[in-house]
Design a protein around this motif. Structure first.
Motif: not given
Length: 210
Positions: A13, A17, A48, A52
């Motif tokens: 993940q 991202t 996002v 982040t």
């Protein structure tokens, strides 16, 4: 008792991202340039939160630097690691080395050129980006030297041309901005640009037409 463990799903993940942020940032930087591209815009395009982006990269400059690193890694072998060039350097025919270097450069220049433009624009207003611009030019100069060394091989260069002069010519006349001017601005075809590269490299070596 606390346990530290690495979840493969969590790692995947995080990787996805990071990839999404880089893909979004690439489009934002190329379309809008350094000044107009903000972390907020990058985050929105990547779906996002801005926090982040900061957590993954730290700064907007670090995002751009990561994109440039990717572009350079996918474009040309690292000039600091000559063993990455064996397929070209090992060919005994100097004319074939010219052709193979032309193929390598014609693929690499369009990948690096958009980021060079972003860096040049940002360097005028941001000292950090000015440092990145200097790093990029140093990498380009080192690559030009490596191209000349691979081209020369055991055959050498034209007798009236030094290694430094040859590298300067490759650095100045076979760079990303030249590709942009001739192909994007003047409308040259890829074949015309390849002919320019072949002519340039051919002029650096002895007896190409013999």
């Amino acid at each position: 008792m606390n346990r530290t463990y690495s979840s493969p799903l969590r790692v995947e993940q995080a990787r996805a991202t990071r990839r999404r942020i880089l893909d979004a940032a690439r489009a934002q930087f190329i379309d809008g340039g350094w000044t107009a591209t903000t972390v907020k815009l990058i985050a929105a395009a990547a779906a996002v939160a801005p926090a982040t982006v900061y957590a993954v990269f730290g700064t907007k400059r670090a995002v751009l630097s990561a994109l440039i690193d990717e572009a350079m890694a996918s474009a040309l072998p690292d000039p600091e690691h000559p063993e990455a060039w064996p397929d070209i350097a090992g060919h005994p025919d100097q004319r074939q080395r010219v052709r193979r270097l032309v193929t390598l450069l014609s693929v690499s220049l369009p990948r690096v050129e958009p980021f060079e433009r972003v860096v040049r624009e940002g360097a005028r207003a941001d000292e950090e980006i000015a440092g990145l611009a200097r790093d990029l030019l140093e990498w380009r100069r080192a690559t030009a030297v490596r191209v000349v060394d691979v081209l020369a091989g055991q055959d050498g260069l034209r007798p009236d041309l030094s290694r430094e002069e040859a590298a300067d010519l490759v650095f100045a006349l076979a760079g990303p901005e030249v590709h942009h001017l001739l192909v994007q601005i003047r409308g040259w075809s890829p074949q015309q640009f390849d002919a320019h590269l072949a002519d340039l490299l051919g002029r650096l070596i002895p007896d190409l037409l013999a």
